[in-house]
Enzyme design. Structure first.
Site, PDB file in Angstrom:
ATOM      1  N   TYR A  71      -7.953  -7.128   5.232  1.00 26.16           N
ATOM      2  CA  TYR A  71      -6.677  -6.679   4.680  1.00 26.16           C
ATOM      3  C   TYR A  71      -5.519  -7.363   5.399  1.00 26.16           C
ATOM      4  O   TYR A  71      -4.604  -7.900   4.770  1.00 26.16           O
ATOM      5  CB  TYR A  71      -6.570  -5.156   4.817  1.00 26.16           C
ATOM      6  CG  TYR A  71      -5.236  -4.584   4.385  1.00 26.16           C
ATOM      7  CD1 TYR A  71      -4.982  -4.331   3.043  1.00 26.16           C
ATOM      8  CD2 TYR A  71      -4.253  -4.301   5.325  1.00 26.16           C
ATOM      9  CE1 TYR A  71      -3.766  -3.800   2.647  1.00 26.16           C
ATOM     10  CE2 TYR A  71      -3.035  -3.766   4.935  1.00 26.16           C
ATOM     11  CZ  TYR A  71      -2.794  -3.521   3.596  1.00 26.16           C
ATOM     12  OH  TYR A  71      -1.572  -3.007   3.203  1.00 26.16           O
ATOM     13  N   ASN A 123       1.999  -5.976  -6.351  1.00 30.63           N
ATOM     14  CA  ASN A 123       1.764  -4.802  -5.515  1.00 30.63           C
ATOM     15  C   ASN A 123       0.292  -4.411  -5.428  1.00 30.63           C
ATOM     16  O   ASN A 123      -0.132  -3.837  -4.427  1.00 30.63           O
ATOM     17  CB  ASN A 123       2.569  -3.615  -6.050  1.00 30.63           C
ATOM     18  CG  ASN A 123       2.160  -2.305  -5.415  1.00 30.63           C
ATOM     19  OD1 ASN A 123       2.474  -2.038  -4.260  1.00 30.63           O
ATOM     20  ND2 ASN A 123       1.431  -1.479  -6.165  1.00 30.63           N
ATOM     21  N   SER A 140       2.430  -6.411   4.284  1.00 33.81           N
ATOM     22  CA  SER A 140       2.108  -5.328   5.213  1.00 33.81           C
ATOM     23  C   SER A 140       2.475  -5.722   6.638  1.00 33.81           C
ATOM     24  O   SER A 140       2.380  -6.898   7.014  1.00 33.81           O
ATOM     25  CB  SER A 140       0.613  -5.020   5.155  1.00 33.81           C
ATOM     26  OG  SER A 140       0.235  -4.120   6.181  1.00 33.81           O
ATOM     27  N   ALA A 163       0.612  -0.333 -10.598  1.00 30.74           N
ATOM     28  CA  ALA A 163       1.710   0.626 -10.779  1.00 30.74           C
ATOM     29  C   ALA A 163       1.248   1.981 -11.294  1.00 30.74           C
ATOM     30  O   ALA A 163       2.068   2.816 -11.644  1.00 30.74           O
ATOM     31  CB  ALA A 163       2.756   0.043 -11.725  1.00 30.74           C
TER      32      ALA A 163
END
Length: 254
Positions: A160, A85, A147, A10
């Site tokens: 990824y 995140n 994603s 964050a």
């Protein structure tokens, strides 16, 4: 009574926007940053409301995941929402990447993008279930930032894409496993977002093509992803548990 949230990664970008959205909804937020303590402190200081805190730690190890989680829970007096995140994005196309570097990127990517959320989710579930047994209420929410790459594939960053596909699967497995305890597990799957990490590509020759992937002819702002996360963390009915929301401006449809 305020809700207590831990948002990983964050200190900037999407994570800082999520922290701001949750704080704006009345949450007390534990702002996690991997190494940049100053960035974490700046985000925490900018949040509306009071009682926010900063936790620093490299989530690529199980021990640090536990320390960060315990520190956040102790400082806030418990946690109700976990937003996974934090992540890494390193190009490593098969042609041109050495075997040693290939292994290194896969290991680092999986450690941070998949194993860390898995560890933190276990800690969150254990925290909520034990709290319920102690009479403190067990309901809570886990929101994972995945994603679109998990669905469409990523030639330049296969680790990824694979890590995010695993994160989506983890989200759905947790939804099934934790529903009896009143814990909701969901995810968002963003496309390209205008963050510091992605800005070089947007400013270069590839920027026009990247924007053209969406019929809106632009990429997302971090606040747009944060709005979806906020809904899942706060207002969405528990019946959405297990869902993965595309937040990609119709750049990839499935």
């Amino acid at each position: 009574m305020s809700t207590h949230s831990l948002v990983t990664g964050a200190g900037r970008g999407i994570g800082s926007a999520i922290a701001a959205a949750l704080a704006g909804a009345g949450h007390r937020v534990a702002v996690h940053a991997g190494h940049d303590a100053e960035a974490g402190r700046k985000v925490a200081a900018s949040l509306p409301g009071s009682g926010h805190t900063v936790v620093i730690g490299d989530l690529s190890t199980a021990a640090e995941c536990e320390r960060v989680f315990r520190e956040a829970a102790d400082r806030l007096g418990g946690l109700d929402v976990l937003v996974n995140n934090a992540g890494t994005y390193r190009p490593h196309p098969v042609p041109g990447t050495s075997y040693a570097n290939w292994q290194d990127v896969w290991r680092q990517t999986m450690n941070l993008n998949l194993f860390a959320p898995a560890n933190l989710s276990w800690l969150m579930a254990d925290h909520l279930i034990n709290r319920a047994q102690d009479g403190g209420g067990g309901r809570g929410r886990i929101v994972n930032v995945g994603s679109r790459g998990a669905f469409r594939g990523e030639a330049e960053t296969p680790a990824y894409a694979a890590s995010k596909a695993g994160l989506h699967a983890l989200t759905q497995s947790l939804a099934v496993a934790l529903a009896p305890h009143g814990i909701v597990s969901t995810a968002v799957a963003p496309g390209f977002v205008d963050t510091r990490m992605g800005r070089p590509a947007l400013e270069g020759e590839s920027g026009v093509a990247i924007r053209a992937q969406s019929p809106f002819n632009r990429v997302a702002e971090p606040e747009e992803v944060a709005a979806a996360v906020l809904w899942l963390a706060v207002d969405a009915p528990e019946w959405v548990s297990g869902t993965i929301i595309d937040v990609n401006g119709a750049s990839y449809l499935r």
